[in-house]
Design a protein around this motif. Sequence first.
Motif, PDB file in Angstrom:
ATOM      1  N   MET A   1       0.698  -1.072  -0.035  1.00 53.64           N
ATOM      2  CA  MET A   1       0.011  -0.400  -0.278  1.00 53.64           C
ATOM      3  C   MET A   1       0.883   0.979   0.111  1.00 53.64           C
ATOM      4  O   MET A   1       1.887   1.070   0.607  1.00 53.64           O
ATOM      5  N   SER A   2       0.691   2.133  -0.686  1.00 49.92           N
ATOM      6  CA  SER A   2       0.932   2.905  -0.846  1.00 49.92           C
ATOM      7  C   SER A   2       0.811   4.236   0.062  1.00 49.92           C
ATOM      8  O   SER A   2       0.160   4.029   0.648  1.00 49.92           O
ATOM      9  N   GLU A   3       2.453   5.152   0.573  1.00 48.93           N
ATOM     10  CA  GLU A   3       2.624   5.591   1.910  1.00 48.93           C
ATOM     11  C   GLU A   3       2.217   7.478   1.490  1.00 48.93           C
ATOM     12  O   GLU A   3       0.984   8.134   2.177  1.00 48.93           O
ATOM     13  N   ILE A   4       2.753   7.659   0.253  1.00 48.69           N
ATOM     14  CA  ILE A   4       2.372   8.618  -0.574  1.00 48.69           C
ATOM     15  C   ILE A   4       1.145   8.982  -1.600  1.00 48.69           C
ATOM     16  O   ILE A   4       1.515   8.302  -2.286  1.00 48.69           O
ATOM     17  N   THR A   5       0.097   9.892  -1.385  1.00 51.60           N
ATOM     18  CA  THR A   5      -0.698  10.120  -2.303  1.00 51.60           C
ATOM     19  C   THR A   5      -0.391  11.124  -2.689  1.00 51.60           C
ATOM     20  O   THR A   5      -0.327  11.999  -1.901  1.00 51.60           O
ATOM     21  N   PRO A   6      -1.828  11.804  -3.466  1.00 51.38           N
ATOM     22  CA  PRO A   6      -1.325  12.843  -4.414  1.00 51.38           C
ATOM     23  C   PRO A   6      -2.107  14.390  -3.440  1.00 51.38           C
ATOM     24  O   PRO A   6      -1.640  14.493  -3.090  1.00 51.38           O
ATOM     25  N   ASP A   7      -2.931  13.987  -2.554  1.00 50.97           N
ATOM     26  CA  ASP A   7      -3.508  14.727  -1.727  1.00 50.97           C
ATOM     27  C   ASP A   7      -2.524  14.748  -0.703  1.00 50.97           C
ATOM     28  O   ASP A   7      -2.111  16.055  -0.129  1.00 50.97           O
TER      29      ASP A   7
ATOM     30  N   THR B   1       1.445  13.755  -9.657  1.00 50.84           N
ATOM     31  CA  THR B   1       1.101  12.890 -10.201  1.00 50.84           C
ATOM     32  C   THR B   1       2.814  12.539  -9.944  1.00 50.84           C
ATOM     33  O   THR B   1       3.279  11.367  -9.663  1.00 50.84           O
ATOM     34  N   ARG B   2       3.160  13.256 -10.838  1.00 55.47           N
ATOM     35  CA  ARG B   2       5.000  12.945 -10.853  1.00 55.47           C
ATOM     36  C   ARG B   2       5.947  12.721  -9.664  1.00 55.47           C
ATOM     37  O   ARG B   2       6.531  11.700  -8.823  1.00 55.47           O
ATOM     38  N   LEU B   3       5.634  13.804  -8.003  1.00 53.51           N
ATOM     39  CA  LEU B   3       6.084  13.638  -7.290  1.00 53.51           C
ATOM     40  C   LEU B   3       5.402  12.697  -6.207  1.00 53.51           C
ATOM     41  O   LEU B   3       6.601  12.316  -5.246  1.00 53.51           O
ATOM     42  N   THR B   4       4.361  12.357  -6.641  1.00 50.91           N
ATOM     43  CA  THR B   4       3.392  11.386  -5.773  1.00 50.91           C
ATOM     44  C   THR B   4       4.335   9.486  -6.125  1.00 50.91           C
ATOM     45  O   THR B   4       5.193   9.547  -5.022  1.00 50.91           O
ATOM     46  N   GLY B   5       4.742   9.367  -7.498  1.00 47.48           N
ATOM     47  CA  GLY B   5       5.285   7.937  -8.062  1.00 47.48           C
ATOM     48  C   GLY B   5       6.828   8.747  -7.023  1.00 47.48           C
ATOM     49  O   GLY B   5       7.727   7.536  -6.223  1.00 47.48           O
ATOM     50  N   GLU B   6       7.526   9.521  -7.455  1.00 47.81           N
ATOM     51  CA  GLU B   6       8.878   9.550  -6.439  1.00 47.81           C
ATOM     52  C   GLU B   6       8.979   9.535  -5.408  1.00 47.81           C
ATOM     53  O   GLU B   6       9.949   9.062  -4.603  1.00 47.81           O
TER      54      GLU B   6
ATOM     55  N   ASP C   1       7.691   7.908  -2.808  1.00 49.51           N
ATOM     56  CA  ASP C   1       6.947   7.122  -2.795  1.00 49.51           C
ATOM     57  C   ASP C   1       7.546   5.527  -2.722  1.00 49.51           C
ATOM     58  O   ASP C   1       8.294   5.160  -1.804  1.00 49.51           O
ATOM     59  N   ALA C   2       8.683   5.984  -3.888  1.00 56.64           N
ATOM     60  CA  ALA C   2      10.069   5.081  -4.189  1.00 56.64           C
ATOM     61  C   ALA C   2      11.171   5.975  -3.141  1.00 56.64           C
ATOM     62  O   ALA C   2      11.407   4.376  -2.726  1.00 56.64           O
ATOM     63  N   ILE C   3      10.909   6.814  -2.441  1.00 52.18           N
ATOM     64  CA  ILE C   3      12.213   7.346  -2.181  1.00 52.18           C
ATOM     65  C   ILE C   3      11.548   6.809  -0.394  1.00 52.18           C
ATOM     66  O   ILE C   3      12.540   6.147   0.039  1.00 52.18           O
ATOM     67  N   VAL C   4      10.259   6.866   0.167  1.00 48.79           N
ATOM     68  CA  VAL C   4       9.702   6.299   1.210  1.00 48.79           C
ATOM     69  C   VAL C   4      10.079   4.504   1.273  1.00 48.79           C
ATOM     70  O   VAL C   4      10.639   4.322   2.133  1.00 48.79           O
ATOM     71  N   ASP C   5       9.828   4.250   0.180  1.00 53.16           N
ATOM     72  CA  ASP C   5       9.881   2.710   0.062  1.00 53.16           C
ATOM     73  C   ASP C   5      11.162   2.088   0.464  1.00 53.16           C
ATOM     74  O   ASP C   5      11.494   1.527   0.908  1.00 53.16           O
TER      75      ASP C   5
END
Length: 99
Positions: free
Chosen positions: A1-7, A26-31, A33-37
């Motif tokens: 489950m993704s911790e980083i959401t667009p909101d 959208t771009r920062l949500t993915g980036e 989320d990858a950093i947090v993972d």
Amino acid sequence: MSEITPDLVRHLGVLARIQLDEEEVTRLTGELDAIVDNIAKVGEVATSDVAATSHPIPLQNVFRPDEVGGMLSLDEVLQNAPDADGSRFRVTAILGEEQ
């Protein structure tokens, strides 16, 4: 489950006073989320039997001996001062008090 959401990214943008458009969100949500993972993965392998380090190789300061050198004359010191008063630099009061 993704911790980083667009909101969450939008909220962080507001806190940082950064205006983000939807493409950036959208771009920062993915980036992010990858950093947090990746940080979570590092946390999984970090164990108490591994010593913490701040640098991979030992460092030490390299000092040179203090040697007295030539000194500037008063005229040399004050020659580039924007404003001088005799033997002192003259500066604007910064505390709101006139002297």
